[in-house]
Design a protein around this motif. Sequence first.
Motif, PDB file in Angstrom:
ATOM      1  N   VAL A 125       4.569   5.489  -7.822  1.00 42.11           N
ATOM      2  CA  VAL A 125       3.597   6.396  -7.192  1.00 42.11           C
ATOM      3  C   VAL A 125       4.024   7.851  -7.405  1.00 42.11           C
ATOM      4  CG1 VAL A 125       2.526   7.091  -5.020  1.00 42.11           C
ATOM      5  CG2 VAL A 125       2.805   4.671  -5.549  1.00 42.11           C
ATOM      6  N   THR A 126       5.310   8.120  -7.356  1.00 36.14           N
ATOM      7  CA  THR A 126       5.794   9.478  -7.640  1.00 36.14           C
ATOM      8  C   THR A 126       5.413   9.889  -9.052  1.00 36.14           C
ATOM      9  OG1 THR A 126       7.594   9.266  -6.052  1.00 36.14           O
ATOM     10  CG2 THR A 126       7.865  10.925  -7.786  1.00 36.14           C
ATOM     11  N   ARG A 127       5.550   8.990 -10.021  1.00 36.46           N
ATOM     12  CA  ARG A 127       5.138   9.295 -11.397  1.00 36.46           C
ATOM     13  C   ARG A 127       3.629   9.545 -11.467  1.00 36.46           C
ATOM     14  NH1 ARG A 127       9.088   5.406 -12.417  1.00 36.46           N
ATOM     15  NH2 ARG A 127       7.576   3.714 -12.641  1.00 36.46           N
ATOM     16  N   MET A 128       2.856   8.786 -10.695  1.00 32.22           N
ATOM     17  CA  MET A 128       1.402   8.999 -10.644  1.00 32.22           C
ATOM     18  C   MET A 128       1.084  10.395 -10.108  1.00 32.22           C
ATOM     19  SD  MET A 128      -0.016   5.479  -9.026  1.00 32.22           S
ATOM     20  CE  MET A 128       0.504   3.883  -9.620  1.00 32.22           C
ATOM     21  N   CYS A 129       1.796  10.802  -9.078  1.00 26.22           N
ATOM     22  CA  CYS A 129       1.571  12.132  -8.494  1.00 26.22           C
ATOM     23  C   CYS A 129       1.906  13.227  -9.492  1.00 26.22           C
ATOM     24  CB  CYS A 129       2.410  12.300  -7.232  1.00 26.22           C
ATOM     25  SG  CYS A 129       1.848  11.281  -5.856  1.00 26.22           S
ATOM     26  N   GLU A 130       3.051  13.078 -10.150  1.00 27.71           N
ATOM     27  CA  GLU A 130       3.487  14.087 -11.108  1.00 27.71           C
ATOM     28  C   GLU A 130       2.557  14.166 -12.321  1.00 27.71           C
ATOM     29  OE1 GLU A 130       6.145  16.250 -10.950  1.00 27.71           O
ATOM     30  OE2 GLU A 130       6.567  15.567  -8.910  1.00 27.71           O
ATOM     31  N   GLY A 131       1.963  13.029 -12.702  1.00 31.99           N
ATOM     32  CA  GLY A 131       1.146  12.998 -13.906  1.00 31.99           C
ATOM     33  C   GLY A 131      -0.330  13.248 -13.693  1.00 31.99           C
ATOM     34  N   VAL A 143       4.937  10.749  -0.368  1.00 30.73           N
ATOM     35  CA  VAL A 143       4.571   9.356  -0.604  1.00 30.73           C
ATOM     36  C   VAL A 143       5.111   8.527   0.550  1.00 30.73           C
ATOM     37  CG1 VAL A 143       4.853   7.369  -2.138  1.00 30.73           C
ATOM     38  CG2 VAL A 143       4.648   9.679  -3.119  1.00 30.73           C
ATOM     39  N   GLU A 144       4.236   7.701   1.115  1.00 30.32           N
ATOM     40  CA  GLU A 144       4.615   6.815   2.217  1.00 30.32           C
ATOM     41  C   GLU A 144       4.144   5.415   1.866  1.00 30.32           C
ATOM     42  OE1 GLU A 144       3.456   6.251   6.931  1.00 30.32           O
ATOM     43  OE2 GLU A 144       2.384   7.712   5.726  1.00 30.32           O
ATOM     44  N   LEU A 145       5.025   4.451   1.979  1.00 31.47           N
ATOM     45  CA  LEU A 145       4.632   3.052   1.791  1.00 31.47           C
ATOM     46  C   LEU A 145       4.214   2.499   3.138  1.00 31.47           C
ATOM     47  CD1 LEU A 145       7.437   1.853  -0.640  1.00 31.47           C
ATOM     48  CD2 LEU A 145       5.145   2.683  -1.198  1.00 31.47           C
ATOM     49  N   VAL A 146       3.040   1.899   3.172  1.00 33.03           N
ATOM     50  CA  VAL A 146       2.499   1.395   4.450  1.00 33.03           C
ATOM     51  C   VAL A 146       2.183  -0.086   4.353  1.00 33.03           C
ATOM     52  CG1 VAL A 146       1.629   3.588   5.251  1.00 33.03           C
ATOM     53  CG2 VAL A 146       0.168   2.165   3.836  1.00 33.03           C
ATOM     54  N   GLN A 182      -6.139  22.684   4.418  1.00 31.93           N
ATOM     55  CA  GLN A 182      -6.910  21.494   4.096  1.00 31.93           C
ATOM     56  C   GLN A 182      -6.225  20.766   2.958  1.00 31.93           C
ATOM     57  OE1 GLN A 182      -9.091  21.173   1.125  1.00 31.93           O
ATOM     58  NE2 GLN A 182      -9.765  19.184   1.794  1.00 31.93           N
ATOM     59  N   GLY A 183      -6.172  19.449   3.030  1.00 29.43           N
ATOM     60  CA  GLY A 183      -5.529  18.663   1.987  1.00 29.43           C
ATOM     61  C   GLY A 183      -6.293  17.393   1.712  1.00 29.43           C
ATOM     62  N   LYS A 184      -5.612  16.448   1.093  1.00 32.47           N
ATOM     63  CA  LYS A 184      -6.255  15.163   0.817  1.00 32.47           C
ATOM     64  C   LYS A 184      -5.234  14.045   0.957  1.00 32.47           C
ATOM     65  CE  LYS A 184      -5.791  16.241  -4.064  1.00 32.47           C
ATOM     66  NZ  LYS A 184      -6.477  16.637  -5.265  1.00 32.47           N
ATOM     67  N   ILE A 185      -5.761  12.856   1.265  1.00 33.16           N
ATOM     68  CA  ILE A 185      -4.950  11.647   1.360  1.00 33.16           C
ATOM     69  C   ILE A 185      -5.518  10.634   0.386  1.00 33.16           C
ATOM     70  CG2 ILE A 185      -4.265   9.713   2.829  1.00 33.16           C
ATOM     71  CD1 ILE A 185      -4.348  11.636   5.195  1.00 33.16           C
ATOM     72  N   ILE A 186      -4.642  10.036  -0.398  1.00 28.98           N
ATOM     73  CA  ILE A 186      -5.030   9.001  -1.353  1.00 28.98           C
ATOM     74  C   ILE A 186      -4.267   7.739  -0.979  1.00 28.98           C
ATOM     75  CG2 ILE A 186      -5.040   8.300  -3.779  1.00 28.98           C
ATOM     76  CD1 ILE A 186      -4.994  11.332  -4.468  1.00 28.98           C
ATOM     77  N   GLU A 187      -4.991   6.637  -0.795  1.00 27.11           N
ATOM     78  CA  GLU A 187      -4.349   5.351  -0.511  1.00 27.11           C
ATOM     79  C   GLU A 187      -4.471   4.461  -1.735  1.00 27.11           C
ATOM     80  OE1 GLU A 187      -5.694   3.584   3.127  1.00 27.11           O
ATOM     81  OE2 GLU A 187      -4.637   5.075   4.322  1.00 27.11           O
ATOM     82  N   LYS A 197       0.846  -1.188   0.000  1.00 25.06           N
ATOM     83  CA  LYS A 197       0.000   0.000   0.000  1.00 25.06           C
ATOM     84  C   LYS A 197       0.885   1.244   0.000  1.00 25.06           C
ATOM     85  CE  LYS A 197      -4.029  -1.788   2.424  1.00 25.06           C
ATOM     86  NZ  LYS A 197      -5.175  -1.440   1.646  1.00 25.06           N
ATOM     87  N   ALA A 198       0.368   2.267  -0.647  1.00 20.15           N
ATOM     88  CA  ALA A 198       1.031   3.565  -0.629  1.00 20.15           C
ATOM     89  C   ALA A 198       0.017   4.608  -0.181  1.00 20.15           C
ATOM     90  CB  ALA A 198       1.572   3.921  -2.004  1.00 20.15           C
TER      91      ALA A 198
END
Length: 79
Positions: free
Chosen positions: A58-64, A76-79, A38-43, A2-3
Motif C-alpha cells: 500500500v505504501t508503494r501504491m501511495c508513492e506511485g 496507512v492503517e490496516l483495518v 480537507q483530505g481524502k480517505i481511500i479504503e 483491508k487498508a
Amino acid sequence: MKARVTIMLKDGVLDPQGEAIRHALAGLGHGGVDGVRQGKIIELDLTETDAEAAKAEVTRMCEGLLANTVIEKYSVELV
C-alpha cells in the motif's frame, strides 16, 4: 485484509477547499472554526494476508499513484 489510506495536504500548502468549507460553516453560524484542512480517505480490499507485506504494498501504491507526495502526506492503517 483491508487498508485505509488517509491523504492530507502538507502543512504550508494552501487548501482552497478547506477555506471554502470554513467560510460556509461561518455563513451557517459556526463562527468558532479557525481553520479547515480537507483530505481524502481511500479504503482498499487486499488479497495479501501478511500485514507487513500489505503495508509495504500500500505504501508503494501511495508513492506511485494515490498521493501526490510533493504536496500531500499520507498514512496507512490496516483495518
